[in-house]
Design a protein around this motif. Structure first.
Motif, PDB file in Angstrom:
ATOM      1  N   VAL A 216      22.507 -18.529 -33.027  1.00 30.87           N
ATOM      2  CA  VAL A 216      23.384 -18.917 -32.536  1.00 30.87           C
ATOM      3  C   VAL A 216      24.795 -18.543 -33.166  1.00 30.87           C
ATOM      4  CG1 VAL A 216      22.020 -21.159 -31.503  1.00 30.87           C
ATOM      5  CG2 VAL A 216      22.877 -21.957 -33.253  1.00 30.87           C
ATOM      6  N   ALA A 217      24.793 -17.771 -33.909  1.00 30.56           N
ATOM      7  CA  ALA A 217      25.826 -17.241 -35.159  1.00 30.56           C
ATOM      8  C   ALA A 217      26.414 -18.602 -35.531  1.00 30.56           C
ATOM      9  CB  ALA A 217      26.493 -17.464 -34.202  1.00 30.56           C
ATOM     10  N   SER A 218      26.135 -19.550 -36.327  1.00 30.22           N
ATOM     11  CA  SER A 218      26.543 -20.482 -37.445  1.00 30.22           C
ATOM     12  C   SER A 218      27.276 -19.534 -38.585  1.00 30.22           C
ATOM     13  CB  SER A 218      25.500 -21.582 -37.753  1.00 30.22           C
ATOM     14  OG  SER A 218      25.341 -22.198 -36.454  1.00 30.22           O
ATOM     15  N   ALA A 241      19.614 -17.747 -24.660  1.00 29.41           N
ATOM     16  CA  ALA A 241      20.512 -18.063 -24.572  1.00 29.41           C
ATOM     17  C   ALA A 241      21.190 -18.043 -26.134  1.00 29.41           C
ATOM     18  CB  ALA A 241      20.992 -19.560 -23.562  1.00 29.41           C
ATOM     19  N   GLN A 242      21.081 -17.263 -27.088  1.00 30.54           N
ATOM     20  CA  GLN A 242      21.138 -18.040 -28.172  1.00 30.54           C
ATOM     21  C   GLN A 242      22.256 -17.207 -28.549  1.00 30.54           C
ATOM     22  OE1 GLN A 242      19.003 -15.816 -31.758  1.00 30.54           O
ATOM     23  NE2 GLN A 242      18.540 -14.728 -29.610  1.00 30.54           N
ATOM     24  N   VAL A 243      22.869 -15.957 -27.985  1.00 34.49           N
ATOM     25  CA  VAL A 243      24.276 -15.329 -28.133  1.00 34.49           C
ATOM     26  C   VAL A 243      25.211 -15.924 -26.766  1.00 34.49           C
ATOM     27  CG1 VAL A 243      25.134 -12.803 -26.925  1.00 34.49           C
ATOM     28  CG2 VAL A 243      23.184 -13.051 -28.256  1.00 34.49           C
ATOM     29  N   GLN A 244      24.256 -16.273 -25.489  1.00 30.81           N
ATOM     30  CA  GLN A 244      24.913 -16.712 -24.960  1.00 30.81           C
ATOM     31  C   GLN A 244      26.197 -18.138 -25.802  1.00 30.81           C
ATOM     32  OE1 GLN A 244      23.485 -18.533 -21.330  1.00 30.81           O
ATOM     33  NE2 GLN A 244      25.497 -19.074 -20.265  1.00 30.81           N
ATOM     34  N   PHE A 245      25.067 -19.077 -26.237  1.00 27.99           N
ATOM     35  CA  PHE A 245      25.624 -20.638 -27.265  1.00 27.99           C
ATOM     36  C   PHE A 245      26.984 -20.138 -27.936  1.00 27.99           C
ATOM     37  CE2 PHE A 245      21.478 -22.639 -26.550  1.00 27.99           C
ATOM     38  CZ  PHE A 245      22.036 -23.769 -25.594  1.00 27.99           C
ATOM     39  N   ALA A 246      26.333 -18.958 -28.862  1.00 29.05           N
ATOM     40  CA  ALA A 246      27.646 -18.183 -30.103  1.00 29.05           C
ATOM     41  C   ALA A 246      28.878 -17.913 -29.449  1.00 29.05           C
ATOM     42  CB  ALA A 246      27.077 -16.666 -30.646  1.00 29.05           C
ATOM     43  N   LEU A 247      29.039 -16.968 -27.657  1.00 25.03           N
ATOM     44  CA  LEU A 247      30.475 -17.221 -27.299  1.00 25.03           C
ATOM     45  C   LEU A 247      31.136 -18.667 -26.905  1.00 25.03           C
ATOM     46  CD1 LEU A 247      29.527 -13.427 -26.201  1.00 25.03           C
ATOM     47  CD2 LEU A 247      30.788 -13.851 -27.402  1.00 25.03           C
ATOM     48  N   GLU A 248      30.045 -19.451 -25.970  1.00 22.80           N
ATOM     49  CA  GLU A 248      30.960 -20.329 -26.185  1.00 22.80           C
ATOM     50  C   GLU A 248      31.089 -21.423 -26.965  1.00 22.80           C
ATOM     51  OE1 GLU A 248      30.423 -22.527 -22.945  1.00 22.80           O
ATOM     52  OE2 GLU A 248      30.264 -19.905 -22.275  1.00 22.80           O
ATOM     53  N   VAL A 251      32.900 -17.547 -31.123  1.00 23.45           N
ATOM     54  CA  VAL A 251      31.908 -17.140 -32.267  1.00 23.45           C
ATOM     55  C   VAL A 251      31.531 -15.473 -31.943  1.00 23.45           C
ATOM     56  CG1 VAL A 251      31.206 -16.461 -34.035  1.00 23.45           C
ATOM     57  CG2 VAL A 251      31.103 -18.911 -33.353  1.00 23.45           C
ATOM     58  N   PRO A 252      32.929 -14.605 -31.575  1.00 20.91           N
ATOM     59  CA  PRO A 252      32.671 -13.630 -31.901  1.00 20.91           C
ATOM     60  C   PRO A 252      31.150 -13.065 -31.420  1.00 20.91           C
ATOM     61  CG  PRO A 252      33.718 -13.185 -32.824  1.00 20.91           C
ATOM     62  CD  PRO A 252      32.949 -14.737 -33.191  1.00 20.91           C
ATOM     63  N   ALA A 253      29.828 -12.582 -30.737  1.00 21.08           N
ATOM     64  CA  ALA A 253      28.448 -12.080 -30.688  1.00 21.08           C
ATOM     65  C   ALA A 253      28.150 -11.245 -29.477  1.00 21.08           C
ATOM     66  CB  ALA A 253      27.874 -13.289 -30.464  1.00 21.08           C
ATOM     67  N   THR A 518      31.975 -14.709 -19.977  1.00 22.55           N
ATOM     68  CA  THR A 518      31.660 -15.381 -21.948  1.00 22.55           C
ATOM     69  C   THR A 518      33.718 -14.946 -22.135  1.00 22.55           C
ATOM     70  OG1 THR A 518      30.400 -13.338 -22.237  1.00 22.55           O
ATOM     71  CG2 THR A 518      29.409 -15.327 -22.476  1.00 22.55           C
ATOM     72  N   TYR A 519      33.782 -14.264 -21.436  1.00 24.17           N
ATOM     73  CA  TYR A 519      35.329 -14.164 -21.908  1.00 24.17           C
ATOM     74  C   TYR A 519      36.514 -14.814 -21.032  1.00 24.17           C
ATOM     75  CZ  TYR A 519      33.942 -10.798 -25.071  1.00 24.17           C
ATOM     76  OH  TYR A 519      33.046 -10.388 -25.857  1.00 24.17           O
ATOM     77  N   ASP A 520      37.513 -15.247 -21.819  1.00 23.63           N
ATOM     78  CA  ASP A 520      38.451 -16.068 -21.374  1.00 23.63           C
ATOM     79  C   ASP A 520      39.842 -14.979 -20.786  1.00 23.63           C
ATOM     80  OD1 ASP A 520      37.715 -18.496 -21.826  1.00 23.63           O
ATOM     81  OD2 ASP A 520      38.218 -17.651 -23.662  1.00 23.63           O
ATOM     82  N   LEU A 521      39.856 -14.295 -21.601  1.00 28.01           N
ATOM     83  CA  LEU A 521      40.968 -13.255 -21.281  1.00 28.01           C
ATOM     84  C   LEU A 521      40.784 -11.464 -21.178  1.00 28.01           C
ATOM     85  CD1 LEU A 521      44.486 -12.687 -20.644  1.00 28.01           C
ATOM     86  CD2 LEU A 521      45.312 -12.909 -22.976  1.00 28.01           C
ATOM     87  N   ILE A 522      40.641 -10.802 -20.617  1.00 31.49           N
ATOM     88  CA  ILE A 522      40.755  -9.367 -20.194  1.00 31.49           C
ATOM     89  C   ILE A 522      42.161  -8.348 -20.571  1.00 31.49           C
ATOM     90  CG2 ILE A 522      39.345  -7.322 -19.575  1.00 31.49           C
ATOM     91  CD1 ILE A 522      37.278  -9.860 -18.241  1.00 31.49           C
TER      92      ILE A 522
END
Length: 608
Positions: A216-218, A241-248, A251-253, A518-522
């Motif tokens: 989870v990218a801790s 969902a480990q990468v999904q948790f990281a982005l939520e 954290v970059p993943a 997973t992104y707020d602004l593109i």
């Protein structure tokens, strides 16, 4: 008659002089106005700032007076845009190129089935991926590092599987991330302190890091407070969902795996690479995976291995593995590290740290080693769907100067540019690009006041170039995923990394390696001009919609004719869009299209 004729002539002459003088004054004022940059877009931006409104209230702009000839070529016969319907709720977490069902049809050898396998044209979805019911905007950073709303990623399996390792805990309507990991159940901060006793993490020397099999990218989450940004990756596998948790968490993943193809990063990109019980078999295939880490590791960079087989003599019983197997595994790792000319700096507890040599002069011994096969240096950055090779990437022939510590390196001239390694990019053009993006980003902030407010944490630049957009935006409140299209004219991703930024190669004709929302602004600068005739614009826009959060924003910058077409397509995608002039005024054909994705969630009536 003669007298009257002379009088008429004098009158006409006076009128002509008056007209000429008037025109001169008019064009002088017009030129001064244009040079000031205060065009219609700026007046709108000031109005938005003054009223504290967001970009969704920008009034419509007219282009006909300046671009009627070009805009007239666009087929507007069908004035109603095509409407894209919501996909079925079962696609809420759809990842087109890492689809679980499709993955199981590929070989399991060397993790091939966990790699990118994108759908053929006839299987692509042409609908809008819905958010789950109850979806909310994530918490702002740094609270998001520790808390994620349950509704955004409603998966509890990791709370059971990793309960004793302090990965994640479920508390009411949120997940809490205590900062633990398999190798650091007491917390990432203490673990990083141990690494910092060997690796110069605090002084800006180490800025970019690669976390392989990140969970989870801790580790990456807690490095950020020390000025280090990590690119974390993990496969879409049983650890749901480990990468999904990281982005939520902000954290970059990305979804990724060490398998049969090269990692989508340039050579000499990372100051540090890390594996904390990542389950990657480093010793197999003659050390091919370690050679790939060596390719992306900067000269003088560090590799950290934490967990099996390090210190196997004391741990083989708790790991429940035969000591002979672990001993052989470590022997192979040590052997390949020696072949790569890495120097072992430390082995303490279950953690070992190696350092890559600074240049080829310091490891001349391997030139005589018959096992040392060297790759073609011209192919070090040619990675997109290219098979991973069992060869050693040679050091560059010429490096102009050392990297500055961060943050100085952000605006310093990168060594790749100073040495002339990037064709078509000079020191002067690099500095000019920096100034251009400072100007553009300043205009964006006037248009959308929320950009540096903490509202947008995860930001993507779809066509990053030299990284000027990300450099101009740099703030502890946000990070930018710099994407270099594989069809870009210049391969500049190595420059992006030398600035202390992170990024990835990608082809926008395919789905990106991330979860939905997973992104707020593109930011899309010239993307549709670049891909004109290469693939369907609808597919690119639907992919943008998939990875954009509800109420997230998009900034398009392109030629006006391109943006008119884009605006028409997104008119059927539940986006609110408005056009804004270039900051230098309405006569510039390049325009800005700003968009906000509407909030909506899936329901049982969606059938596609």
């Amino acid at each position: 008659m003669a007298t009257k004729t002379n009088a008429d002539g004098r009158t006409r002459g006076s009128v002509q002089i008056f007209i000429v003088a008037g025109l001169c004054c008019f064009f002088y004022i017009l030129g001064a106005w244009q040079r000031s940059g205060f065009g219609k877009g700026d007046s709108i931006a000031l109005e938005i700032t003054k009223t504290k409104a967001d970009c969704s209230i920008i009034p419509s702009l007219s282009f006909e007076s300046h671009h009627a000839g070009e805009a007239g070529k666009i087929d507007e016969s069908d004035s109603n845009p095509k409407v894209f319907e919501p996909c079925h709720p079962r696609y809420t977490d759809y990842t087109p190129c890492q689809d679980q069902k499709r993955a199981m049809t590929f070989p399991r050898e060397d993790m091939n089935y966990r790699e990118r396998h994108c759908p053929p044209e006839e299987e692509k979805l042409h609908c809008l991926i819905p958010a789950p019911k109850g979806y909310v905007t994530p918490f702002p950073w740094p609270k998001s590092r520790d808390y994620v709303p349950y509704a955004n990623a409603p998966y509890k399996s990791l709370t059971v599987e990793k309960a004793v390792q302090n990965w994640i805990q479920y508390e009411g309507n949120v997940f809490r991330f205590p900062g633990g990991g398999t190798q650091f159940p007491q917390g990432a901060d203490k673990y990083i302190d141990q690494l910092a006793s060997v690796i110069p993490i605090k002084n800006g020397t180490v800025r970019t890091a690669l976390d392989t099999g990140c969970g989870v990218a801790s580790w990456g989450a807690y490095l950020l407070s020390r000025g280090v940004i990590a690119m974390s990756f993990a496969p879409r596998d049983s650890h749901e969902a480990q990468v999904q948790f990281a982005l939520e968490r902000g954290v970059p993943a990305v979804i990724g795996v060490l398998g049969t193809i090269k990692l989508p990063y340039p050579s000499r990109a990372f100051d540090m690479a890390h594996c904390s019980r990542c389950l990657i078999p480093w010793g197999v295939n003659d050390g091919k995976y370690l050679m790939e880490v060596d390719r992306v590791l900067r000269p003088g960079g560090y590799w950290v291995l934490s967990g099996p087989p390090i210190n196997w003599k004391n741990n083989y019983k708790s790991w429940q593995r035969p000591k002979e197997e672990l001993e052989e595994e470590q022997r192979k790792i040590e052997e390949v590290a020696k072949l790569l000319c890495w120097e072992k700096k430390s082995e303490k507890g279950e953690t070992a740290i190696w350092q890559k040599r600074v240049n080829s002069d310091s490891c001349s011994s391997r030139q005589d080693d018959s096992r040392a096969t060297f790759c073609n240096s011209n192919e070090a950055d040619d990675v997109w769907y290219k098979k991973m090779e069992g060869c050693i990437t040679p050091y560059p022939d010429e490096v102009a100067g050392e990297l500055k510590p961060f943050p100085e390196r952000l605006h310093a001239v990168p060594p790749r540019i100073a040495s002339g390694s990037v064709p078509g990019v000079s020191v002067e053009s690099y500095l000019e690009d920096n100034n251009k993006w400072k100007k553009h980003v300043s205009a964006y902030k006037r248009i959308n006041k929320l950009i540096d407010s903490g509202r947008y944490r995860n930001i993507m630049d779809m066509n990053a170039g030299l990284g000027g957009f990300a450099a101009a935006l740099t703030s502890p409140k946000l990070w930018v995923m710099n994407v270099l299209p594989t069809i870009a004219e210049k391969n500049t991703l190595g420059v992006v990394y030398e600035r202390g930024l992170i990024g990835i190669y990608h082809d926008w004709c395919e789905g990106f390696s991330t979860y939905p929302r997973t992104y707020d602004l593109i930011h899309a600068y010239g993307v549709f001009s670049l891909y004109n005739g290469k693939c369907n614009w609808e597919d690119i826009l639907l992919e943008m919609d998939r990875i954009l959060r509800p109420e997230g924003a998009v900034i398009f910058r392109d030629e006006v004719d391109v943006l008119i077409k884009v605006k028409k397509i997104v008119g059927g995608m539940r986006w609110d869009t408005k056009m804004v002039d270039h900051e230098d005024g309405p006569l510039v054909p390049e325009k800005v299209l700003v968009a906000v994705k509407q909030y909506w969630v899936g329901n049982s009536t969606s059938t596609q």
